[in-house]
Enzyme design. Structure first.
Site, PDB file in Angstrom:
ATOM      1  N   GLU A 131       0.651  -1.233  -0.338  1.00  0.00           N
ATOM      2  CA  GLU A 131       0.130   0.006   0.121  1.00  0.00           C
ATOM      3  C   GLU A 131       0.797   1.338  -0.054  1.00  0.00           C
ATOM      4  O   GLU A 131       0.473   2.199  -0.716  1.00  0.00           O
ATOM      5  CB  GLU A 131      -0.989  -0.003   1.150  1.00  0.00           C
ATOM      6  N   LYS A 207       4.347   3.865 -10.146  1.00  0.00           N
ATOM      7  CA  LYS A 207       2.874   3.854  -9.397  1.00  0.00           C
ATOM      8  C   LYS A 207       1.770   3.815 -10.353  1.00  0.00           C
ATOM      9  O   LYS A 207       0.739   3.019  -9.786  1.00  0.00           O
ATOM     10  CB  LYS A 207       3.008   5.439  -8.522  1.00  0.00           C
TER      11      LYS A 207
HETATM   12  N1  HSE Z   1       9.700  10.735  -3.992  1.00  0.00           N
HETATM   13  C1  HSE Z   1       8.440  10.243  -3.790  1.00  0.00           C
HETATM   14  C2  HSE Z   1       7.314  11.324  -4.075  1.00  0.00           C
HETATM   15  C3  HSE Z   1       8.216   9.558  -2.580  1.00  0.00           C
HETATM   16  O1  HSE Z   1       7.803  12.262  -4.084  1.00  0.00           O
HETATM   17  O2  HSE Z   1       6.214  11.034  -4.321  1.00  0.00           O
HETATM   18  C4  HSE Z   1       6.621   8.930  -2.226  1.00  0.00           C
HETATM   19  O3  HSE Z   1       6.906   7.893  -3.109  1.00  0.00           O
END
Ligand code: HSE
Length: 373
Positions: A131, A207
């Site tokens: 998650e 993501k």
């Molecule tokens: N470097 C990532 C961001 C950290 O700025 O969203 C969280 O996944």
């Protein structure tokens, strides 16, 4: 009847790891679910043991050999928070293969090796939970796999990188170039150690791959997802937000538009998936246009539910530790993997992936930013 405690081994005590370790040391009894096992910190693997001792981690829990935690019979759950590709991939695969549950925030490993890790987890019946890998503290994967499981998803869109959103917000408010605000984002712990993945959109691509797995049932190849806006001359522009200038931000703002790094995946009528992660010109007053700073926002268009949105802190140790700890509670309750009851993913080779089509708006730098709503 007493329940056997769940013995947790944490790999990595960086921005997120130290928050998780601190929570397990300070408030473990409060984390125990009423219907599940107690959570006990049983080991912490770090690069620098002395520094961890100085930070208050009990010496007897520490090791500089993460493989020892994976091999140990006294660890039930591996929490991988070291990040990067190897050795994280091998450690996670080995832990799953030997029957340990794994909780990770490692979006790179999940996106790039998700198909293999899912296969191992399913074969070994070992829970794999991630998650924290998408949108930091915002619970989005759980709801997609469980509460929205009865839906057919047509599109998922999101601001899923806090660093670039923080930078684009600062550029718009203060008229600064992105390079000026990057240092600030790193100092606040939002950016990756190597910020290239943030500013070039690769972190957001990872993501999007994970979101697409849950809503479309396929592990897309990250390299198949475009991360460059077009230019007015028709070729591909600079990756991620690296080509976004203060002039572009100001010119689009004068037209009532806000630039956000938007990750989009949608199902085309022919069964292909259109997927892109590009800086997008959004109406300034829209929900995405108003999503500022380190906030993340994800919108899912699905039937029969309609549009559902998730918004909250997408990066930083405190927010991300919330998701990791939530996954540990889920393991303690015997809830299985993040994909819950969804069918096993199909092979990525069977899916056509192409860029999201649509109109774009020209900016002073020569970039032509896709127009979003
Ligand atoms: N470097 C990532 C961001 C950290 O700025 O969203 C969280 O996944």
């Amino acid at each position: 009847m007493s329940v056997q405690p769940l013995r947790i081994g944490v790999i990595g005590a960086g921005t997120v790891g130290r928050e998780v370790v601190r929570a397990l040391l300070d408030r473990s009894p409060r984390l125990q679910p009423a219907d599940g096992a107690p959570l006990v910190l049983a080991g912490v693997a770090v690069r620098n043991v002395e520094r961890a001792i100085a930070a208050g981690v009990p010496e007897e829990l520490l090791t500089d050999a993460p493989a020892h935690l994976v091999a140990s019979d006294e660890i039930d759950v591996l929490v991988e928070l070291a990040g990067g590709d190897e050795p994280a991939r091998t450690l996670i695969a080995a832990a799953l293969g030997t029957g340990k549950a794994v909780v990770t925030a490692n979006k790179h490993v999940v996106a790039h090796h998700g198909a293999e890790l899912e296969r191992i987890a399913r074969e070994a019946e070992s829970p794999l939970r991630f998650e924290a890998a998408v949108a930091g503290g915002v619970p989005v994967l759980g709801p997609l796999a469980l509460d929205l499981a009865a839906n057919r998803v047509a599109r998922v869109r999101g601001i899923v990188n806090g660093t670039t959103n923080y930078m684009l917000t600062a550029m718009a408010r203060e008229g600064r170039e992105y390079a000026d605000v990057l240092e600030d984002a790193q100092a606040r712990g939002y950016a990756e150690a190597d910020p290239t993945a943030d500013v070039e959109g690769l972190d957001a691509v990872n993501k999007l791959v994970i979101l697409a797995r849950l809503v479309f049932g396929h592990w897309l190849a990250p390299e198949a997802i475009g991360n460059r806006p077009g230019t007015t001359r028709g070729e591909a522009g600079s990756p991620g937000i690296t080509g976004v200038t203060a002039d572009d931000v100001a010119a689009l703002a004068a037209e009532g538009r806000t630039i956000r790094l938007l990750a989009t995946a949608r199902l085309a009528e022919d069964g292909a998936i259109e997927a892109s992660v590009v800086p997008t010109a959004l109406p300034g007053g829209s929900a995405f246009g108003r999503c500022d700073g380190v906030l993340n926002r994800i919108e899912v268009d699905a039937a029969p539910v309609g549009r559902v949105a998730f918004e909250g802190p997408g990066a930083g140790g405190a927010a991300t530790s919330s998701a990791v700890l939530g996954d540990l509670v889920a393991v303690a309750r015997g809830q299985g993997s993040t994909w819950a009851g969804l069918p096993a993913a199909t092979a990525r080779s069977r899916i056509e992936v192409r860029p999201v089509a649509g109109e774009c708006v020209a900016a002073p730098s020569g970039a032509c930013y896709p127009v979003g709503d």
